[in-house]
Design an enzyme around this catalytic site. Structure first.
Site, PDB file in Angstrom:
ATOM      1  N   LYS A  57       0.847  -1.201   0.000  1.00  0.00           N
ATOM      2  CA  LYS A  57       0.000   0.000   0.000  1.00  0.00           C
ATOM      3  C   LYS A  57       0.876   1.243   0.000  1.00  0.00           C
ATOM      4  O   LYS A  57       1.713   1.427   0.889  1.00  0.00           O
ATOM      5  CB  LYS A  57      -0.922  -0.008   1.231  1.00  0.00           C
ATOM      6  CG  LYS A  57      -1.701   1.295   1.447  1.00  0.00           C
ATOM      7  CD  LYS A  57      -2.667   1.214   2.634  1.00  0.00           C
ATOM      8  CE  LYS A  57      -3.271   2.582   2.967  1.00  0.00           C
ATOM      9  NZ  LYS A  57      -4.195   2.539   4.122  1.00  0.00           N
ATOM     10  N   ASP A  92      -2.653  10.237   3.823  1.00  0.00           N
ATOM     11  CA  ASP A  92      -4.050   9.830   3.963  1.00  0.00           C
ATOM     12  C   ASP A  92      -4.796  10.837   4.838  1.00  0.00           C
ATOM     13  O   ASP A  92      -4.717  10.793   6.058  1.00  0.00           O
ATOM     14  CB  ASP A  92      -4.116   8.422   4.581  1.00  0.00           C
ATOM     15  CG  ASP A  92      -5.539   7.901   4.684  1.00  0.00           C
ATOM     16  OD1 ASP A  92      -6.454   8.530   4.102  1.00  0.00           O
ATOM     17  OD2 ASP A  92      -5.734   6.848   5.334  1.00  0.00           O
ATOM     18  N   LYS A 123     -10.310  12.679   8.265  1.00  0.00           N
ATOM     19  CA  LYS A 123      -9.874  12.234   9.589  1.00  0.00           C
ATOM     20  C   LYS A 123      -9.815  13.415  10.549  1.00  0.00           C
ATOM     21  O   LYS A 123      -9.460  14.518  10.144  1.00  0.00           O
ATOM     22  CB  LYS A 123      -8.449  11.658   9.508  1.00  0.00           C
ATOM     23  CG  LYS A 123      -8.312  10.297   8.865  1.00  0.00           C
ATOM     24  CD  LYS A 123      -6.845   9.855   8.887  1.00  0.00           C
ATOM     25  CE  LYS A 123      -6.644   8.543   8.139  1.00  0.00           C
ATOM     26  NZ  LYS A 123      -7.286   7.389   8.781  1.00  0.00           N
ATOM     27  N   ASP A 144       1.626   6.266   5.564  1.00  0.00           N
ATOM     28  CA  ASP A 144       0.639   5.339   4.994  1.00  0.00           C
ATOM     29  C   ASP A 144       1.133   4.660   3.709  1.00  0.00           C
ATOM     30  O   ASP A 144       0.371   3.998   3.020  1.00  0.00           O
ATOM     31  CB  ASP A 144      -0.685   6.087   4.753  1.00  0.00           C
ATOM     32  CG  ASP A 144      -1.895   5.186   4.919  1.00  0.00           C
ATOM     33  OD1 ASP A 144      -1.754   4.091   5.503  1.00  0.00           O
ATOM     34  OD2 ASP A 144      -2.979   5.586   4.459  1.00  0.00           O
ATOM     35  N   ASP A 182     -12.160   7.028   3.642  1.00  0.00           N
ATOM     36  CA  ASP A 182     -10.983   6.740   4.458  1.00  0.00           C
ATOM     37  C   ASP A 182     -10.579   5.259   4.383  1.00  0.00           C
ATOM     38  O   ASP A 182      -9.520   4.878   4.859  1.00  0.00           O
ATOM     39  CB  ASP A 182     -11.254   7.143   5.912  1.00  0.00           C
ATOM     40  CG  ASP A 182      -9.979   7.324   6.719  1.00  0.00           C
ATOM     41  OD1 ASP A 182      -8.885   7.302   6.105  1.00  0.00           O
ATOM     42  OD2 ASP A 182     -10.080   7.494   7.951  1.00  0.00           O
ATOM     43  N   GLU A 193      -9.414   3.746   1.947  1.00  0.00           N
ATOM     44  CA  GLU A 193      -8.848   3.864   0.597  1.00  0.00           C
ATOM     45  C   GLU A 193      -7.811   2.805   0.267  1.00  0.00           C
ATOM     46  O   GLU A 193      -7.627   2.463  -0.903  1.00  0.00           O
ATOM     47  CB  GLU A 193      -8.243   5.268   0.432  1.00  0.00           C
ATOM     48  CG  GLU A 193      -6.812   5.449   0.945  1.00  0.00           C
ATOM     49  CD  GLU A 193      -6.661   5.256   2.449  1.00  0.00           C
ATOM     50  OE1 GLU A 193      -7.667   5.401   3.177  1.00  0.00           O
ATOM     51  OE2 GLU A 193      -5.541   4.945   2.898  1.00  0.00           O
ATOM     52  N   ARG A 245      -7.581  -0.444   0.740  1.00  0.00           N
ATOM     53  CA  ARG A 245      -8.065  -1.675   0.111  1.00  0.00           C
ATOM     54  C   ARG A 245      -8.472  -1.441  -1.336  1.00  0.00           C
ATOM     55  O   ARG A 245      -8.432  -2.364  -2.142  1.00  0.00           O
ATOM     56  CB  ARG A 245      -9.226  -2.260   0.950  1.00  0.00           C
ATOM     57  CG  ARG A 245     -10.424  -1.355   1.056  1.00  0.00           C
ATOM     58  CD  ARG A 245     -11.336  -1.704   2.230  1.00  0.00           C
ATOM     59  NE  ARG A 245     -10.770  -1.277   3.513  1.00  0.00           N
ATOM     60  CZ  ARG A 245     -11.325  -1.499   4.699  1.00  0.00           C
ATOM     61  NH1 ARG A 245     -12.463  -2.175   4.784  1.00  0.00           N
ATOM     62  NH2 ARG A 245     -10.749  -1.061   5.793  1.00  0.00           N
TER      63      ARG A 245
HETATM   64  N1  BES Z   1      -4.286   4.453   6.838  1.00  0.00           N
HETATM   65  C1  BES Z   1      -5.427   4.120   7.620  1.00  0.00           C
HETATM   66  C2  BES Z   1      -5.134   3.066   8.685  1.00  0.00           C
HETATM   67  C3  BES Z   1      -4.199   3.453   9.784  1.00  0.00           C
HETATM   68  C4  BES Z   1      -4.684   3.958  10.980  1.00  0.00           C
HETATM   69  C5  BES Z   1      -2.847   3.250   9.658  1.00  0.00           C
HETATM   70  C6  BES Z   1      -3.823   4.283  12.010  1.00  0.00           C
HETATM   71  C7  BES Z   1      -1.994   3.567  10.682  1.00  0.00           C
HETATM   72  C8  BES Z   1      -2.487   4.086  11.854  1.00  0.00           C
HETATM   73  C9  BES Z   1      -6.517   3.561   6.725  1.00  0.00           C
HETATM   74  O1  BES Z   1      -6.573   4.080   5.451  1.00  0.00           O
HETATM   75  C10 BES Z   1      -7.819   3.887   7.378  1.00  0.00           C
HETATM   76  O2  BES Z   1      -8.127   5.035   7.488  1.00  0.00           O
HETATM   77  N2  BES Z   1      -8.561   2.857   7.817  1.00  0.00           N
HETATM   78  C11 BES Z   1      -9.802   3.032   8.442  1.00  0.00           C
HETATM   79  C12 BES Z   1     -10.775   2.049   7.829  1.00  0.00           C
HETATM   80  C13 BES Z   1     -12.219   2.345   8.110  1.00  0.00           C
HETATM   81  C14 BES Z   1     -12.625   3.662   7.481  1.00  0.00           C
HETATM   82  C15 BES Z   1     -13.063   1.210   7.544  1.00  0.00           C
HETATM   83  C16 BES Z   1      -9.635   2.781   9.945  1.00  0.00           C
HETATM   84  O3  BES Z   1      -8.838   1.922  10.321  1.00  0.00           O
HETATM   85  O4  BES Z   1     -10.267   3.477  10.703  1.00  0.00           O
HETATM   86 ZN    ZN Z   2      -4.763   4.717   4.692  1.00  0.00          ZN
HETATM   87 MN    MN Z   3      -7.675   5.862   5.314  1.00  0.00          MN
END
Ligand code: BES
Ligand code: ZN
Ligand code: MN
Length: 486
Positions: free
Chosen positions: A252, A257, A264, A275, A334, A336, A338
């Site tokens: 990834k 992000d 966020k 990220d 968010d 993104e 996947r």
């Molecule tokens: N990049 C984030 C995940 C992340 C969070 C990485 C904290 C490192 C530290 C990812 O893109 C994300 O925002 N995931 C969301 C998914 C949700 C919206 C289904 C999450 O984990 O909240």
């Molecule tokens: Zn992310």
């Molecule tokens: Mn995200």
């Protein structure tokens, strides 16, 4: 970077480091027998000192003993724990920190030193790592370490391999620590190009927005659409003659992000320059495989995009057509990661047809909720493959824990208007993300591993060979695993 040399005896009268290990509960540490003894007088002196030092021998303990006018002038006793590779790695990192005001030190290691040397060299190079854009705080003074071994020539390949592993881990750390104002997708791709340049056996193809559009990479285009810096897909191929196994690595690569329109909050966005740690790790591992000449074909795919908020950003509720034709309904911009991985994986399965596929991604905050800050979450249908990769990760001194691809949650991925829903509100966050990705594995379903490494990609404090900031998680474990495939 620190220069490390193998020598057959101390060459300078400055600081000599002697390894010590635990002798048993309550007992003082004892000297580890070394290939080249430090000399009877020094050895006897160090042994006599040990009870008073209160050293237990645990990996990372360091105690200094001054010897005015003597040779060596300073004796350092270094706990190496049970003396396994990771004990040496942790000890060496502590040594690099303790020696920050020295310019040169000499350390003795045991005979049969392959594991010790590997841990020692990696620990020195990783523990002394700093990422700085200014000179404030200075650079560490330690410039040279001599390692005293019985047969320097015989151990030279071990040292070279450890150095390559550490250098690639440092590269992944550098890329991940770099501010996102610098590392847009184009910049990241250019870094890969410069790291791969000069090697005719490494092939690089970088797709820009037009090619991505022409070939149908809808997920990468959607996620990258809100940014002034367009997305890229890096495809880096290490194809050694005679390779019998072909591995695809996918990482990834979200260079920042924001969460997109589903933006966020401030604390969650703070570190989102990391990220792309998955992309950094797979690229560095592939460069490492080439540098080490591993006899396995490795193709790395790094979908790179910046997830921004703007008038051209994709919207919650949009339907995305991924590479290969599967559609997904995205109600949270968010989620993104996947979306870009799905494209890259579908492309790998259809066009590259590898034997095995592994993806690394800072995919969910749920990784840390489930396992804390130091373990990645590892998913696979294939018990043997999962065990092999977990074994390699552990042997390299990294940590991961296997999690279930629980079929009960598949129903949450249902959408009324698309093939899949990409961010269902129910089910464990890291698990449903893995299940979403599984839908894009085609006939590689049971030859695929997904690693959610959002937690261990970053360290909040100094810990063993880790310093604050990007860890380069995955580079060491992947290289270890690739070395077992032929
Ligand atoms: N990049 C984030 C995940 C992340 C969070 C990485 C904290 C490192 C530290 C990812 O893109 C994300 O925002 N995931 C969301 C998914 C949700 C919206 C289904 C999450 O984990 O909240
Ligand atoms: Zn992310
Ligand atoms: Mn995200």
């Amino acid at each position: 970077m620190l220069a490390i040399r193998l020598v057959s005896g101390p060459t300078r009268p400055d600081t000599l480091v002697l390894p010590v290990r635990p002798e048993g509960p309550g007992a003082p540490a004892t000297l580890v027998p070394t290939a080249v003894p430090p000399g009877d007088d020094v050895r006897a002196e160090a042994s006599a000192l040990l009870p008073a030092t209160r050293l237990t021998g645990a990996a990372g303990e360091v105690r200094e003993h001054l010897r005015p006018g003597g040779t060596p002038a300073r004796l350092w006793l270094l706990g190496v724990g049970d003396g396994d590779e990771h004990g040496w790695r942790v000890a060496a990192a502590a040594l690099a920190r303790a020696a920050k005001d020295e310019t040169h030190i000499t350390i003795t290691v045991p005979d049969e030193a392959t594991d010790a040397l590997r841990g020692l060299a990696e620990g020195l190079l990783l523990g002394s790592y700093r990422y700085r854009l200014t000179q404030a705080g200075g650079t560490p003074a330690l410039a040279e370490v001599d390692i005293v071994v019985g047969d320097p020539e015989a151990l030279a390949p071990t040292l070279a391999a450890a150095r390559t592993t550490a250098e690639m881990t440092r590269l992944a750390r550098d890329l991940t620590n770099t501010p996102s104002s610098t590392k847009n997708p184009e910049w990241f791709a250019a870094q890969v190009a410069s790291a791969a340049s000069g090697r005719a056996d490494l092939h690089l193809r970088v797709r820009g927005p037009e090619e991505l559009d022409a070939e149908g990479f809808g997920g990468i285009l959607a996620v990258g659409g809100g940014s002034a810096s367009g997305p890229r897909l890096v495809e880096l191929d290490w194809r050694p003659a005679g390779a019998r196994t072909h591995v695809v690595l996918v990482g990834k690569g979200i260079t920042f992000d924001t969460g997109g329109i589903s933006i966020k909050p401030v604390p969650a966005m703070k570190l989102m320059r990391k990220d792309m740690a998955g992309a950094a790790a797979v690229v560095a591992a592939t460069l490492g495989a080439a540098a080490l000449g591993l006899p396995v074909r490795v193709t790395t795919l790094a979908p790179l995009a910046e997830n921004m908020v703007s008038g051209s950003a994709f919207r919650p509720g949009d339907i995305i057509r991924h590479y290969g034709g599967l559609t997904s309904e995205s109600t949270n911009s968010d989620a993104e990661g996947r979306l870009v991985l799905a494209d890259a994986m579908a492309y790998a399965v259809r066009e590259l047809k590898p034997d095995l596929m592994v993806d690394l991604a800072t995919l969910t905050g749920a990784n840390a909720v489930a396992l804390g800050k130091r373990h990645a979450a590892l998913y696979s249908e294939n018990d043997d493959l999962a065990a092999d990769l977990l074994g390699a990760i552990t042997a390299a001194g990294e940590r991961a824990w296997r999690m279930p691809l629980a079929d009960d949650y598949v129903e949450y991925l249902g959408s009324e208007i698309a093939d899949l829903h990409s961010s269902p509100a129910r089910g464990a966050g890291s698990v449903v993300a893995a299940l979403f990705l599984r839908e894009f594995t085609g006939d590689l379903r049971d030859r695929w591993v997904h690693v959610d490494m959002s937690a261990p990609s970053w360290s909040d404090d100094v810990h063993g060979e880790l310093v604050k900031g990007a860890t380069g998680w995955g580079v060491r474990g992947l290289l270890r695993w690739l070395a077992t495939l032929g």
